[in-house]
Design an enzyme around this catalytic site. Structure first.
Site, PDB file in Angstrom:
ATOM      1  N   MET A   1      10.664  -7.023   4.362  1.00  0.00           N
ATOM      2  CA  MET A   1      10.782  -7.738   5.638  1.00  0.00           C
ATOM      3  C   MET A   1      12.166  -8.342   5.885  1.00  0.00           C
ATOM      4  SD  MET A   1       7.986  -7.098   7.009  1.00  0.00           S
ATOM      5  CE  MET A   1       7.901  -8.205   8.408  1.00  0.00           C
ATOM      6  N   ARG A   2      13.187  -7.772   5.274  1.00  0.00           N
ATOM      7  CA  ARG A   2      14.543  -8.295   5.507  1.00  0.00           C
ATOM      8  C   ARG A   2      15.402  -7.212   6.139  1.00  0.00           C
ATOM      9  NH1 ARG A   2      14.880 -12.853   2.847  1.00  0.00           N
ATOM     10  NH2 ARG A   2      17.117 -13.027   3.093  1.00  0.00           N
ATOM     11  N   ILE A   3      16.240  -7.632   7.036  1.00  0.00           N
ATOM     12  CA  ILE A   3      17.180  -6.683   7.641  1.00  0.00           C
ATOM     13  C   ILE A   3      18.388  -6.576   6.723  1.00  0.00           C
ATOM     14  CG2 ILE A   3      18.713  -6.309   9.618  1.00  0.00           C
ATOM     15  CD1 ILE A   3      16.507  -7.574  11.342  1.00  0.00           C
ATOM     16  N   LEU A   4      18.735  -5.343   6.401  1.00  0.00           N
ATOM     17  CA  LEU A   4      19.829  -5.144   5.447  1.00  0.00           C
ATOM     18  C   LEU A   4      21.174  -5.239   6.161  1.00  0.00           C
ATOM     19  CD1 LEU A   4      18.228  -2.132   3.556  1.00  0.00           C
ATOM     20  CD2 LEU A   4      18.422  -4.494   2.727  1.00  0.00           C
TER      21      LEU A   4
ATOM     22  N   SER B   1       0.830  -1.212   0.000  1.00  0.00           N
ATOM     23  CA  SER B   1       0.000   0.000   0.000  1.00  0.00           C
ATOM     24  C   SER B   1       0.865   1.263   0.000  1.00  0.00           C
ATOM     25  CB  SER B   1      -0.986   0.000   1.178  1.00  0.00           C
ATOM     26  OG  SER B   1      -0.329   0.206   2.393  1.00  0.00           O
ATOM     27  N   ASN B   2       2.040   1.196   0.614  1.00  0.00           N
ATOM     28  CA  ASN B   2       2.933   2.364   0.546  1.00  0.00           C
ATOM     29  C   ASN B   2       3.490   2.550  -0.862  1.00  0.00           C
ATOM     30  OD1 ASN B   2       3.418   3.913   3.190  1.00  0.00           O
ATOM     31  ND2 ASN B   2       3.361   1.767   3.855  1.00  0.00           N
TER      32      ASN B   2
ATOM     33  N   HIS C   1       8.335   3.380   9.101  1.00  0.00           N
ATOM     34  CA  HIS C   1       8.062   2.511  10.254  1.00  0.00           C
ATOM     35  C   HIS C   1       6.759   2.960  10.925  1.00  0.00           C
ATOM     36  CE1 HIS C   1       8.890  -0.182  13.540  1.00  0.00           C
ATOM     37  NE2 HIS C   1       8.572   0.790  14.382  1.00  0.00           N
TER      38      HIS C   1
ATOM     39  N   ARG D   1      23.129 -13.961   2.615  1.00  0.00           N
ATOM     40  CA  ARG D   1      22.348 -12.731   2.588  1.00  0.00           C
ATOM     41  C   ARG D   1      23.051 -11.686   1.715  1.00  0.00           C
ATOM     42  NH1 ARG D   1      20.949  -8.733   7.614  1.00  0.00           N
ATOM     43  NH2 ARG D   1      23.043  -9.256   8.237  1.00  0.00           N
TER      44      ARG D   1
ATOM     45  N   ASP E   1      15.583   0.248  12.220  1.00  0.00           N
ATOM     46  CA  ASP E   1      14.669   1.356  12.539  1.00  0.00           C
ATOM     47  C   ASP E   1      15.357   2.432  13.384  1.00  0.00           C
ATOM     48  OD1 ASP E   1      12.649  -0.049  11.204  1.00  0.00           O
ATOM     49  OD2 ASP E   1      12.082  -1.138  13.021  1.00  0.00           O
TER      50      ASP E   1
HETATM   51  C1  GRF Z   1       3.724  -0.592   6.806  1.00  0.00           C
HETATM   52  O1  GRF Z   1       2.995  -0.515   7.990  1.00  0.00           O
HETATM   53  C2  GRF Z   1       5.105  -0.028   7.009  1.00  0.00           C
HETATM   54  O2  GRF Z   1       5.148   1.018   7.922  1.00  0.00           O
HETATM   55  C3  GRF Z   1       5.878  -1.205   7.539  1.00  0.00           C
HETATM   56  O3  GRF Z   1       5.364  -2.307   6.838  1.00  0.00           O
HETATM   57  C4  GRF Z   1       4.034  -2.039   6.412  1.00  0.00           C
HETATM   58  C5  GRF Z   1       3.986  -2.234   4.932  1.00  0.00           C
HETATM   59  O4  GRF Z   1       2.704  -2.110   4.414  1.00  0.00           O
HETATM   60  N1  GRF Z   1       7.294  -1.019   7.368  1.00  0.00           N
HETATM   61  P1  GRF Z   1       2.485  -2.020   2.853  1.00  0.00           P
HETATM   62  O5  GRF Z   1       3.081  -3.288   2.242  1.00  0.00           O
HETATM   63  O6  GRF Z   1       3.158  -0.787   2.350  1.00  0.00           O
HETATM   64  O7  GRF Z   1       0.995  -1.972   2.671  1.00  0.00           O
END
Ligand code: GRF
Length: 220
Positions: free
Chosen positions: A94-97, A17-18, A113, A69, A149
């Site tokens: 979802m991966r830590i760089l 969604s972002n 975040h 990695r 973060d």
């Molecule tokens: C968001 O809440 C963002 O802040 C976090 O992961 C989520 C990702 O959502 N890092 P989307 O995939 O952008 O919908």
């Protein structure tokens, strides 16, 4: 027209969604950038579909296909560099760089975040805020450094926690603000207005040339 625009690489793992908010801001004309590439570490990420629907190149780069990695990150970095990406936006990646990747693209990676950092870093920032009992949470766009973060903060939005909230309702309220501040932070970067001084990010005024183009001197 678009060729001298900042090229973005967006890294995703899920619903995107972002990513969609960034695409929409570009299409509205609020964000002067181009998404050159979307990369996912998950084949089924809906974000990949969103990108393709808008004619944006989108790759699944499988971490399992690499020995380490760092090798996976090297492959991702090479694809981004090939396309001249100037800013990497983590959007639910979802991966830590590793230090390797952070150093390779130093101060050219940003993240969003879902909490007011430095409170509640890591996973489930919204649930952490709720469980802690804070009355105000929010979201943060920040530069990425070696720690999770943690890097210098560009923009934050404060969002109230309401009496009847559960994780989902709070997350949804915060998400609305994520979609506002992420494109805005990218636009500030694209305009060259962000200056990092230690932990602080200063937002400079619009460069003179931008102002002059937008407001040419009156004749006579
Ligand atoms: C968001 O809440 C963002 O802040 C976090 O992961 C989520 C990702 O959502 N890092 P989307 O995939 O952008 O919908």
């Amino acid at each position: 027209m678009g060729s001298n625009r900042l090229k973005l690489g967006v890294l995703v793992s899920g619903r995107g969604s972002n990513l969609q908010a960034i695409i929409d801001a570009i299409e509205r004309g609020d964000l002067e950038a181009i998404i050159a590439l979307v990369v996912s570490d998950k084949k089924e990420a809906f974000a990949l579909e969103r990108a393709r629907k808008h004619g944006i190149e989108a790759l699944f780069i499988d971490p399992k296909a690499y020995e380490s990695r760092e090798e996976h990150e090297r492959a991702v970095g090479d694809e981004l560099e090939k396309r001249g990406v100037g800013l990497i936006c983590l959007a639910g990646y979802m991966r830590i760089l590793s230090e390797y990747f952070v150093n390779r693209f130093r101060w050219r990676i940003i993240n969003i975040h879902p909490a007011l950092l430095p409170s509640f870093p890591g996973l489930h920032g919204q649930k952490q805020a709720l469980d802690y009992g804070v009355k105000i949470s929010g979201c943060t766009v920040h530069f990425v450094d070696e720690k999770t973060d943690h890097g210098p903060i560009i923009i934050q939005a404060a969002v109230p926690v309401l009496e009847g909230d559960d994780e989902d309702t709070l997350a949804a309220r915060i998400l609305e603000y994520e979609h506002k501040i992420y494109p805005r932070a990218i636009q500030l970067f694209a305009q060259g207005r962000l200056e990092i001084e230690g932990r602080r990010v200063k937002v400079k005024r619009a460069p003179i040339h931008t102002w002059a183009v937008a407001n040419p001197p009156l004749e006579g």
